[in-house]
Design an enzyme around this catalytic site. Structure first.
Site, PDB file in Angstrom:
ATOM      1  N   GLY A   1      25.455  -8.268  10.288  1.00 11.35           N
ATOM      2  CA  GLY A   1      25.787  -7.079   9.415  1.00 11.35           C
ATOM      3  C   GLY A   1      25.689  -5.935  10.559  1.00 11.35           C
ATOM      4  O   GLY A   1      24.820  -5.705  11.140  1.00 11.35           O
TER       5      GLY A   1
ATOM      6  N   LYS B   1      13.442   4.074  -9.380  1.00 13.79           N
ATOM      7  CA  LYS B   1      14.931   3.567  -9.170  1.00 13.79           C
ATOM      8  C   LYS B   1      16.121   3.967 -10.091  1.00 13.79           C
ATOM      9  O   LYS B   1      15.527   3.829 -11.349  1.00 13.79           O
ATOM     10  CB  LYS B   1      15.039   2.153  -8.657  1.00 13.79           C
ATOM     11  CG  LYS B   1      16.265   1.732  -7.851  1.00 13.79           C
ATOM     12  CD  LYS B   1      15.880   1.815  -6.241  1.00 13.79           C
ATOM     13  CE  LYS B   1      17.112   1.522  -5.428  1.00 13.79           C
ATOM     14  NZ  LYS B   1      16.871   1.768  -3.964  1.00 13.79           N
TER      15      LYS B   1
HETATM   16  P1  NAD Z   1      26.211  -0.890   5.212  1.00 12.17           P
HETATM   17  O1  NAD Z   1      27.122  -1.116   3.875  1.00 12.17           O
HETATM   18  O2  NAD Z   1      26.758   0.261   5.940  1.00 12.17           O
HETATM   19  O3  NAD Z   1      26.260  -2.285   5.930  1.00 12.17           O
HETATM   20  C1  NAD Z   1      26.360  -3.705   5.713  1.00 12.17           C
HETATM   21  C2  NAD Z   1      27.411  -4.346   6.652  1.00 12.17           C
HETATM   22  O4  NAD Z   1      27.198  -5.595   6.491  1.00 12.17           O
HETATM   23  C3  NAD Z   1      28.698  -3.897   6.726  1.00 12.17           C
HETATM   24  O5  NAD Z   1      29.496  -3.883   8.107  1.00 12.17           O
HETATM   25  C4  NAD Z   1      29.397  -5.314   6.195  1.00 12.17           C
HETATM   26  O6  NAD Z   1      30.712  -5.466   6.494  1.00 12.17           O
HETATM   27  C5  NAD Z   1      28.609  -6.271   6.384  1.00 12.17           C
HETATM   28  N1  NAD Z   1      28.502  -7.503   5.763  1.00 12.17           N
HETATM   29  C6  NAD Z   1      28.807  -7.717   4.508  1.00 12.17           C
HETATM   30  N2  NAD Z   1      28.601  -9.001   3.821  1.00 12.17           N
HETATM   31  C7  NAD Z   1      28.376  -9.756   5.187  1.00 12.17           C
HETATM   32  C8  NAD Z   1      28.199 -11.011   5.343  1.00 12.17           C
HETATM   33  N3  NAD Z   1      28.309 -11.871   4.590  1.00 12.17           N
HETATM   34  N4  NAD Z   1      27.763 -11.055   6.794  1.00 12.17           N
HETATM   35  C9  NAD Z   1      27.905 -10.404   7.754  1.00 12.17           C
HETATM   36  N5  NAD Z   1      28.213  -9.096   7.509  1.00 12.17           N
HETATM   37  C10 NAD Z   1      28.260  -8.656   6.123  1.00 12.17           C
HETATM   38  O7  NAD Z   1      24.755  -1.107   4.870  1.00 12.17           O
HETATM   39  P2  NAD Z   1      23.555  -0.422   5.580  1.00 12.17           P
HETATM   40  O8  NAD Z   1      23.424   0.906   5.020  1.00 12.17           O
HETATM   41  O9  NAD Z   1      23.643  -0.722   6.976  1.00 12.17           O
HETATM   42  O10 NAD Z   1      22.342  -1.381   4.941  1.00 12.17           O
HETATM   43  C11 NAD Z   1      22.173  -2.827   5.572  1.00 12.17           C
HETATM   44  C12 NAD Z   1      21.179  -3.489   4.812  1.00 12.17           C
HETATM   45  O11 NAD Z   1      19.986  -2.715   4.912  1.00 12.17           O
HETATM   46  C13 NAD Z   1      21.136  -3.455   3.092  1.00 12.17           C
HETATM   47  O12 NAD Z   1      20.589  -4.669   2.614  1.00 12.17           O
HETATM   48  C14 NAD Z   1      20.528  -2.239   2.646  1.00 12.17           C
HETATM   49  O13 NAD Z   1      20.031  -2.524   1.398  1.00 12.17           O
HETATM   50  C15 NAD Z   1      19.388  -2.433   3.687  1.00 12.17           C
HETATM   51  N6  NAD Z   1      18.684  -1.048   3.862  1.00 12.17           N
HETATM   52  C16 NAD Z   1      19.399  -0.062   4.433  1.00 12.17           C
HETATM   53  C17 NAD Z   1      18.832   1.308   4.347  1.00 12.17           C
HETATM   54  C18 NAD Z   1      19.783   2.605   4.769  1.00 12.17           C
HETATM   55  O14 NAD Z   1      18.944   3.603   5.234  1.00 12.17           O
HETATM   56  N7  NAD Z   1      20.937   2.553   4.853  1.00 12.17           N
HETATM   57  C19 NAD Z   1      17.348   1.440   4.218  1.00 12.17           C
HETATM   58  C20 NAD Z   1      16.810   0.259   3.909  1.00 12.17           C
HETATM   59  C21 NAD Z   1      17.455  -0.789   3.675  1.00 12.17           C
END
Ligand code: NAD
Length: 348
Positions: free
Chosen positions: A176, A79
């Site tokens: 989310g 990382k």
């Molecule tokens: P993103 O930033 O696109 O989406 C996150 C969403 O959560 C946003 O719409 C935001 O407004 C919302 N949010 C923030 N605080 C909040 C709260 N308190 N209550 C409800 N909603 C809230 O991120 P993403 O890429 O969709 O990833 C989401 C999660 O999945 C993260 O934890 C990320 O680490 C994990 N993840 C993502 C991927 C990927 O491929 N993008 C892979 C593995 C893990």
């Protein structure tokens, strides 16, 4: 001293980089290359102290070792962390400086997207090093594959916990609606689930109400919604010893990284007979989708790999195996998954 950090887990290599001209300060942690060259995204954010940034790099790189191992990939765990507010310091020159450092590490590590960076940033870094995943020439936006993988994982939960092969009328709370959560909600809606959603962004919840007939709930109470499955797709640390007592779902399974605030929170879920799908297993779709790109990097040994849809579907069988083994061994799914991952990276 690194070796004294509670997050240190015999990491093979930890590199510190700085570039005065651009203000870059970065840490790259390589936890394990036992299964192959390490892969893991780059997190760009401010940290209160440098020690917290180091802890994050150590913790996240270990999680990447576990994630890739449990996904059956010939890939190790690493990382990168860039310290600073991307809105203030992220420039093309800084990304190039970072890319040159990644290039210097060479064949044993490839970086990719994480918090605070975009596909476009990866392409900028790719101008100076081939050791980058997640560009549009490669697998592209990982969230598409992460969401598909989460659905495979949710199916394993439906089978194991509810004895069902479908989501028809199943009540699922999605916390989310970002890149992953929105896609998970879409697929669940298409499969006949009844959705409750929450997001800090009201436009996103309004859209989900319109498109998926979702009931909108407050961000403070979504974890306590009266549903079958709680699906965290926003933040880490949502399952605490306090929130566990409020969860009404019979399973917690979603994309968010580090959902359990502590192992004790995992124990508390198990005591309430709430099934937990370890996040680093169910959300592995992004890293799984990047395998062709990482294999094509210079100096990499090509090994035969299954087609992407089959690799993503593997999340289902791996989770079912974890659920069965954890019941047999009387451990939480998280403890079982960690043990399996440690075996797979030669640490047991
Ligand atoms: P993103 O930033 O696109 O989406 C996150 C969403 O959560 C946003 O719409 C935001 O407004 C919302 N949010 C923030 N605080 C909040 C709260 N308190 N209550 C409800 N909603 C809230 O991120 P993403 O890429 O969709 O990833 C989401 C999660 O999945 C993260 O934890 C990320 O680490 C994990 N993840 C993502 C991927 C990927 O491929 N993008 C892979 C593995 C893990």
């Amino acid at each position: 001293m690194i070796w004294e950090s509670a997050e240190f887990d015999n990491h093979e290599q930890v590199c510190f980089f700085s570039d005065e001209k651009t203000g870059l300060r970065a840490i790259v942690a390589i936890h394990s290359t036992f299964r192959g060259p390490a892969a893991g995204g780059m997190r760009f954010k401010p940290y209160d102290t440098d020690a917290l940034a180091l802890d994050d790099a150590l913790r996240l790189s270990r999680a990447m070792s576990y994630k890739s191992a449990l996904a059956g990939l010939p890939v190790g765990g690493g990382k990168s962390v860039i310290i600073g507010d991307p809105a203030k310091i992220k420039t093309r020159e800084l990304l190039h400086a970072f890319g040159r450092f990644i290039d210097r590490i060479g064949n044993v590590y490839a970086t990719g997207e994480d918090v605070g960076v975009t596909v476009a940033d990866m392409e900028t870094i790719n101008e100076v090093t081939p050791y980058v995943g997640g560009t549009s020439q490669g697998a592209g936006d990982p969230s598409i594959h992460t969401a598909i993988g989460v659905l495979h994982g949710l199916r394993a939960v439906a089978v194991h916990k509810f004895g069902r092969n479908d989501f028809s009328n199943m009540r699922i709370a999605v916390q989310g609606l970002g890149s992953v959560g929105r896609r998970v909600a879409q697929q669940l809606h298409d499969a006949g689930a009844k959705l409750i959603v929450a997001d800090v962004n009201a436009e996103k919840t309004a859209q989900a109400h319109e498109q998926f007939d979702a009931v909108v709930c407050s961000t403070e109470t979504i974890h306590a919604a009266d549903v079958d499955i709680f699906c965290p797709c926003a933040l880490g640390g949502v399952v605490t010893e306090a929130t566990v007592t409020e969860i009404r779902a019979r399973a917690v399974a979603g994309a968010a990284n580090n959902q359990l605030s502590s192992p004790a929170a995992g124990d508390a879920l198990a005591q309430r007979d709430i099934l937990f799908a370890p996040d680093y297993v169910i959300n592995a779709g992004g890293i799984i989708s990047g395998l062709e790109a990482t294999q094509a990097m210079p100096g990499r040994k090509k090994v035969d790999i299954a087609p992407l849809p089959d690799r993503l579907a593997g999340i289902n069988s791996r989770l079912l195996e974890i659920f069965r083994r954890s019941e047999m061994e009387g451990q939480t799914p998280d403890a079982t998954a960690q043990k399996m991952a440690q075996e797979l990276i030669g640490r047991r």
